[in-house]
Design a protein around this motif. Structure first.
Motif, short mmCIF file in Angstrom:
data_model
loop_
_atom_site.label_atom_id
_atom_site.label_comp_id
_atom_site.label_asym_id
_atom_site.label_seq_id
_atom_site.Cartn_x
_atom_site.Cartn_y
_atom_site.Cartn_z
N VAL A 87 -28.56 0.01 2.65
CA VAL A 87 -29.75 -0.13 1.82
C VAL A 87 -29.54 0.46 0.42
N LEU A 88 -29.00 1.67 0.35
CA LEU A 88 -28.76 2.35 -0.93
C LEU A 88 -27.31 2.84 -1.00
N PRO A 89 -26.36 1.94 -1.12
CA PRO A 89 -24.95 2.34 -1.00
C PRO A 89 -24.48 3.35 -2.03
N ALA A 90 -24.84 3.21 -3.27
CA ALA A 90 -24.33 4.11 -4.30
C ALA A 90 -24.76 5.55 -4.06
N ILE A 91 -25.95 5.73 -3.54
CA ILE A 91 -26.46 7.08 -3.31
C ILE A 91 -25.95 7.64 -1.99
N VAL A 92 -26.10 6.87 -0.91
CA VAL A 92 -25.81 7.38 0.44
C VAL A 92 -24.32 7.60 0.66
N HIS A 93 -23.48 6.68 0.23
CA HIS A 93 -22.04 6.84 0.45
C HIS A 93 -21.53 8.11 -0.23
N PHE A 94 -21.92 8.33 -1.48
CA PHE A 94 -21.45 9.52 -2.18
C PHE A 94 -22.09 10.78 -1.62
N ALA A 95 -23.35 10.70 -1.20
CA ALA A 95 -24.00 11.86 -0.60
C ALA A 95 -23.29 12.26 0.70
N TYR A 96 -22.93 11.27 1.52
CA TYR A 96 -22.23 11.57 2.76
C TYR A 96 -20.89 12.23 2.48
N LEU A 97 -20.14 11.67 1.54
CA LEU A 97 -18.84 12.25 1.21
C LEU A 97 -18.98 13.65 0.64
N TYR A 98 -19.99 13.87 -0.19
CA TYR A 98 -20.22 15.21 -0.75
C TYR A 98 -20.56 16.20 0.35
N LEU A 99 -21.49 15.84 1.21
CA LEU A 99 -21.88 16.75 2.30
C LEU A 99 -20.73 16.98 3.27
N ARG A 100 -19.95 15.95 3.51
CA ARG A 100 -18.79 16.09 4.40
C ARG A 100 -17.79 17.07 3.81
N LEU A 101 -17.51 16.93 2.53
CA LEU A 101 -16.57 17.83 1.86
C LEU A 101 -17.12 19.25 1.83
N LYS A 102 -18.42 19.39 1.59
CA LYS A 102 -19.04 20.71 1.51
C LYS A 102 -19.02 21.43 2.86
N THR A 103 -19.26 20.69 3.96
CA THR A 103 -19.32 21.33 5.27
C THR A 103 -17.95 21.41 5.94
N GLU A 104 -17.11 20.43 5.74
CA GLU A 104 -15.80 20.39 6.41
C GLU A 104 -14.72 21.09 5.61
N GLY A 105 -14.81 21.03 4.29
CA GLY A 105 -13.82 21.68 3.46
C GLY A 105 -12.62 20.82 3.12
N SER A 106 -12.44 19.68 3.80
CA SER A 106 -11.29 18.83 3.54
C SER A 106 -11.65 17.38 3.80
N MET A 107 -11.10 16.49 3.01
CA MET A 107 -11.36 15.07 3.22
C MET A 107 -10.28 14.42 4.07
N THR A 108 -9.14 15.07 4.23
CA THR A 108 -8.02 14.42 4.91
C THR A 108 -7.78 14.93 6.32
N GLU A 109 -8.13 16.17 6.58
CA GLU A 109 -7.87 16.73 7.90
C GLU A 109 -8.90 16.26 8.91
N PRO A 110 -8.52 16.12 10.17
CA PRO A 110 -9.49 15.75 11.19
C PRO A 110 -10.48 16.89 11.41
N PRO A 111 -11.61 16.61 12.03
CA PRO A 111 -12.59 17.67 12.24
C PRO A 111 -12.05 18.79 13.12
N LEU A 112 -12.55 19.98 12.88
CA LEU A 112 -12.12 21.14 13.67
C LEU A 112 -12.71 21.06 15.07
N ASP A 113 -11.91 21.41 16.05
CA ASP A 113 -12.37 21.42 17.43
C ASP A 113 -12.77 22.85 17.77
N ASP A 114 -14.07 23.08 18.05
CA ASP A 114 -14.56 24.43 18.30
C ASP A 114 -14.36 24.87 19.74
N SER A 115 -13.75 24.07 20.57
CA SER A 115 -13.61 24.40 21.99
C SER A 115 -12.46 25.36 22.27
N ASP A 116 -11.69 25.74 21.26
CA ASP A 116 -10.55 26.66 21.47
C ASP A 116 -11.00 28.05 21.77
#
Length: 85
Positions: free
Chosen positions: A56-85
């Protein structure tokens, strides 16, 4: 003038094929966004919301998702951290 009755969407895509290409790219990115959100542990509802918002709103949502992903995950290339260790 000879006009053939065609649905508006078909007419737009036939007259301007670049719009079809842009729309297909938008759908592909939204699909990736859905799969990435699921892979990162989001619920199906949240992932579907991101994907639908991306259509519906690609320019806003796609960049917002990537920004939030980078902010919470810290990396765009690494797979998500597994907290079960």
């Amino acid at each position: 003038m000879n006009h053939v009755a065609t649905p508006l969407v078909v007419s737009v895509f036939v007259d301007r094929p670049i719009l079809a290409v842009i729309y297909l790219i938008t759908i592909a990115v939204s699909l990736w966004l859905f799969r990435d959100a699921l892979r990162r542990g989001k619920s199906v509802i949240v992932a579907a919301g991101w994907a639908l918002g991306g259509i519906v709103l690609p320019a806003i949502v796609h960049f917002a998702y990537l920004y939030l992903r980078l902010k919470t995950e810290g990396s765009m290339t690494e797979p998500p951290l597994d907290d079960s260790d």
